[in-house]
Scaffold this active site. Structure first.
Site, PDB file in Angstrom:
ATOM      1  N   THR A  19      28.317  48.260  35.877  1.00 46.22           N
ATOM      2  CA  THR A  19      27.421  47.771  34.760  1.00 46.22           C
ATOM      3  C   THR A  19      26.048  48.356  35.173  1.00 46.22           C
ATOM      4  O   THR A  19      25.302  48.397  34.143  1.00 46.22           O
ATOM      5  CB  THR A  19      27.822  46.319  34.458  1.00 46.22           C
ATOM      6  OG1 THR A  19      27.751  45.645  35.602  1.00 46.22           O
ATOM      7  CG2 THR A  19      29.123  46.248  33.787  1.00 46.22           C
TER       8      THR A  19
ATOM      9  N   CYS B  87      44.596  78.309  25.684  1.00 45.31           N
ATOM     10  CA  CYS B  87      45.870  78.091  24.866  1.00 45.31           C
ATOM     11  C   CYS B  87      45.209  76.983  23.603  1.00 45.31           C
ATOM     12  O   CYS B  87      46.145  76.947  22.902  1.00 45.31           O
ATOM     13  CB  CYS B  87      47.020  77.413  25.325  1.00 45.31           C
ATOM     14  SG  CYS B  87      47.003  75.537  25.669  1.00 45.31           S
TER      15      CYS B  87
ATOM     16  N   CYS C  17      49.199  73.764  28.788  1.00 45.30           N
ATOM     17  CA  CYS C  17      49.700  74.932  29.746  1.00 45.30           C
ATOM     18  C   CYS C  17      49.185  74.531  31.135  1.00 45.30           C
ATOM     19  O   CYS C  17      49.215  75.305  32.247  1.00 45.30           O
ATOM     20  CB  CYS C  17      48.922  76.157  29.533  1.00 45.30           C
ATOM     21  SG  CYS C  17      46.912  76.251  29.456  1.00 45.30           S
TER      22      CYS C  17
ATOM     23  N   PHE D  69      35.079  46.488  31.016  1.00 48.57           N
ATOM     24  CA  PHE D  69      35.926  46.240  29.909  1.00 48.57           C
ATOM     25  C   PHE D  69      36.253  44.952  29.384  1.00 48.57           C
ATOM     26  O   PHE D  69      36.543  44.845  28.271  1.00 48.57           O
ATOM     27  CB  PHE D  69      37.481  46.772  30.700  1.00 48.57           C
ATOM     28  CG  PHE D  69      37.283  48.222  30.982  1.00 48.57           C
ATOM     29  CD1 PHE D  69      37.166  48.712  32.449  1.00 48.57           C
ATOM     30  CD2 PHE D  69      37.598  49.316  30.208  1.00 48.57           C
ATOM     31  CE1 PHE D  69      37.091  50.004  32.540  1.00 48.57           C
ATOM     32  CE2 PHE D  69      37.253  50.567  30.391  1.00 48.57           C
ATOM     33  CZ  PHE D  69      37.192  50.883  31.582  1.00 48.57           C
ATOM     34  N   ARG D  70      36.405  43.891  30.300  1.00 50.01           N
ATOM     35  CA  ARG D  70      36.702  42.376  29.690  1.00 50.01           C
ATOM     36  C   ARG D  70      35.810  41.570  29.810  1.00 50.01           C
ATOM     37  O   ARG D  70      35.986  40.412  29.676  1.00 50.01           O
ATOM     38  CB  ARG D  70      37.780  42.085  30.638  1.00 50.01           C
ATOM     39  CG  ARG D  70      39.236  43.005  30.484  1.00 50.01           C
ATOM     40  CD  ARG D  70      40.165  42.676  31.547  1.00 50.01           C
ATOM     41  NE  ARG D  70      41.245  43.795  31.081  1.00 50.01           N
ATOM     42  CZ  ARG D  70      41.107  44.989  31.613  1.00 50.01           C
ATOM     43  NH1 ARG D  70      40.397  45.264  32.428  1.00 50.01           N
ATOM     44  NH2 ARG D  70      42.087  45.843  31.332  1.00 50.01           N
TER      45      ARG D  70
ATOM     46  N   HIS E  80      42.292  55.262  39.632  1.00 49.81           N
ATOM     47  CA  HIS E  80      42.712  55.562  38.261  1.00 49.81           C
ATOM     48  C   HIS E  80      42.076  56.778  37.779  1.00 49.81           C
ATOM     49  O   HIS E  80      41.763  56.982  36.691  1.00 49.81           O
ATOM     50  CB  HIS E  80      42.003  54.230  37.241  1.00 49.81           C
ATOM     51  CG  HIS E  80      42.669  52.861  37.526  1.00 49.81           C
ATOM     52  ND1 HIS E  80      42.096  51.911  36.935  1.00 49.81           N
ATOM     53  CD2 HIS E  80      43.778  52.682  37.938  1.00 49.81           C
ATOM     54  CE1 HIS E  80      42.973  51.100  37.046  1.00 49.81           C
ATOM     55  NE2 HIS E  80      44.164  51.452  37.819  1.00 49.81           N
TER      56      HIS E  80
HETATM   57  N1  APR Z   1      28.021  42.274  39.257  1.00 49.86           N
HETATM   58  C1  APR Z   1      29.356  41.641  39.407  1.00 49.86           C
HETATM   59  N2  APR Z   1      30.126  41.592  38.472  1.00 49.86           N
HETATM   60  C2  APR Z   1      30.038  42.172  37.192  1.00 49.86           C
HETATM   61  C3  APR Z   1      28.945  43.170  37.015  1.00 49.86           C
HETATM   62  C4  APR Z   1      27.990  42.910  37.857  1.00 49.86           C
HETATM   63  N3  APR Z   1      26.740  43.541  37.787  1.00 49.86           N
HETATM   64  N4  APR Z   1      29.074  43.399  35.895  1.00 49.86           N
HETATM   65  C5  APR Z   1      30.302  42.814  35.258  1.00 49.86           C
HETATM   66  N5  APR Z   1      31.105  42.163  36.271  1.00 49.86           N
HETATM   67  C6  APR Z   1      32.172  41.371  36.204  1.00 49.86           C
HETATM   68  C7  APR Z   1      32.939  40.862  34.817  1.00 49.86           C
HETATM   69  O1  APR Z   1      32.445  39.942  34.669  1.00 49.86           O
HETATM   70  C8  APR Z   1      34.482  41.292  35.255  1.00 49.86           C
HETATM   71  O2  APR Z   1      34.986  40.071  35.753  1.00 49.86           O
HETATM   72  O3  APR Z   1      33.297  42.736  36.657  1.00 49.86           O
HETATM   73  C9  APR Z   1      34.682  42.244  36.066  1.00 49.86           C
HETATM   74  C10 APR Z   1      34.827  43.575  35.567  1.00 49.86           C
HETATM   75  O4  APR Z   1      36.286  43.243  35.155  1.00 49.86           O
HETATM   76  P1  APR Z   1      36.957  44.432  34.126  1.00 49.86           P
HETATM   77  O5  APR Z   1      36.098  44.907  33.089  1.00 49.86           O
HETATM   78  O6  APR Z   1      38.590  43.985  33.730  1.00 49.86           O
HETATM   79  O7  APR Z   1      36.936  45.850  34.791  1.00 49.86           O
HETATM   80  P2  APR Z   1      38.249  46.272  35.859  1.00 49.86           P
HETATM   81  O8  APR Z   1      38.688  45.166  36.730  1.00 49.86           O
HETATM   82  O9  APR Z   1      37.675  47.509  36.914  1.00 49.86           O
HETATM   83  O10 APR Z   1      39.311  46.765  35.042  1.00 49.86           O
HETATM   84  C11 APR Z   1      40.442  47.150  35.612  1.00 49.86           C
HETATM   85  O11 APR Z   1      41.283  47.838  33.476  1.00 49.86           O
HETATM   86  O12 APR Z   1      41.055  48.962  31.291  1.00 49.86           O
HETATM   87  C12 APR Z   1      41.438  49.168  32.620  1.00 49.86           C
HETATM   88  O13 APR Z   1      41.479  51.308  33.634  1.00 49.86           O
HETATM   89  C13 APR Z   1      40.377  50.331  33.326  1.00 49.86           C
HETATM   90  O14 APR Z   1      39.994  50.635  35.725  1.00 49.86           O
HETATM   91  C14 APR Z   1      39.986  49.683  34.465  1.00 49.86           C
HETATM   92  C15 APR Z   1      40.953  48.461  34.738  1.00 49.86           C
HETATM   93 ZN    ZN Z   2      45.915  75.327  27.885  1.00 48.27          ZN
END
Ligand code: APR
Ligand code: ZN
Length: 246
Positions: A26, A152, A128, A33-34, A117
């Site tokens: 980030t 293709c 193809c 994502f969450r 992932h």
């Molecule tokens: N420093 C520390 N923590 C952070 C920072 C930061 N700068 N920015 C965000 N976070 C925390 C968020 O608060 C959250 O708890 O990192 C965590 C990220 O969690 P998710 O958004 O769930 O990401 P992730 O755990 O990688 O998700 C797993 O879900 O959607 C799928 O394939 C996608 O690989 C992903 C998987």
């Molecule tokens: Zn193709």
């Protein structure tokens, strides 16, 4: 911030295995994502992140993905990625298992990276099976908005794991093996909510290893952590590398 306690654990349990999630990118401008501002807070993962959605309407999923591709390719490794590469060179990190698809660990200089992932490094044609490198996919995206296979005409699929898909052959086995043997698993920037990767901390703890977590906000495994730091990945990992390496 308990960086001293984390540094002591990393020194004692060297080399550690690191598990990273979107929170480590980030600070490179890539949304996670969450967290409240995360992608799945704005878009329904089943509508844009599932393999069924891609098969049903690949053009719709690419309309969601194309701006993300642009962000991913313009992003630069941040202090967290650079600190992990520094710790690997010093023999304190054995490998980084990452859920991220953005190639930033490799671009920061980490050598042992397990991309459980997949990544945007290549995209594959469902029609193809032809595989195309990122640069060519970006060109096709630029020209057409949706990258079609030059051979293709089918719409290409990025080689990242969508919900409902199997993980890349061998990656999860290697990650599990690393977690099982790790004297310390350091989790950075992951809410630890998506299996099977979220099961890795238990592999370490059940085999007698220690768990450390650096994350903004709670994770599903905080109660199992020997050290838990609620802080920014860039700041904490840079301070950790300085504490250990000066
Ligand atoms: N420093 C520390 N923590 C952070 C920072 C930061 N700068 N920015 C965000 N976070 C925390 C968020 O608060 C959250 O708890 O990192 C965590 C990220 O969690 P998710 O958004 O769930 O990401 P992730 O755990 O990688 O998700 C797993 O879900 O959607 C799928 O394939 C996608 O690989 C992903 C998987
Ligand atoms: Zn193709």
């Amino acid at each position: 911030m308990d960086v001293r306690a984390l540094a002591a654990l990393v020194r004692e349990r060297r080399p550690c295995v690191v598990l990273t999630g979107a929170g480590v990118s980030t600070e490179s401008g890539i949304p996670d994502f969450r967290s409240p501002s995360g992608l799945w807070a704005q878009f329904d993962p089943l509508e844009y992140g599932s393999v069924e959605a891609f098969r049903a309407d690949p053009e719709k999923v690419w309309r969601f993905y194309a701006p993300r591709f642009a962000t991913l390719t313009e992003a630069e490794p941040n202090a967290a990625h650079l600190a992990l590469a520094r710790l690997e060179r010093a023999g304190l990190v054995e490998a980084v298992v990452t859920q991220n698809i953005d190639l930033l660990h490799e671009r920061a200089g980490s050598r042992e990276v397990v991309e459980v992932h997949g990544s945007i490094r290549t995209s594959t044609c469902p029609g193809c099976d032809a595989r195309y490198p990122l640069a060519q996919v970006l060109e096709l995206l630029g020209d057409q908005g949706v990258p079609r296979c030059p051979a293709c005409g089918s719409v290409l699929k990025p080689d990242v794991v969508f919900f409902g898909e199997l993980l890349p052959e061998g990656a999860m086995e290697r990650a599990t093996e690393l977690a099982r043997r790790a004297a310390l698993l350091l989790v950075v920037g992951s809410a630890l909510e998506v299996y099977p990767v979220a099961g890795l901390p238990l592999e370490t703890v059940d085999a007698g290893g220690d768990l450390a977590i650096v994350n903004l906000g709670p994770t599903a495994f905080d109660s199992r952590a020997t050290v838990r730091i609620d802080g920014s990945a860039g700041e904490v990992l840079a301070a950790l590398a300085d504490e250990l390496l000066g």
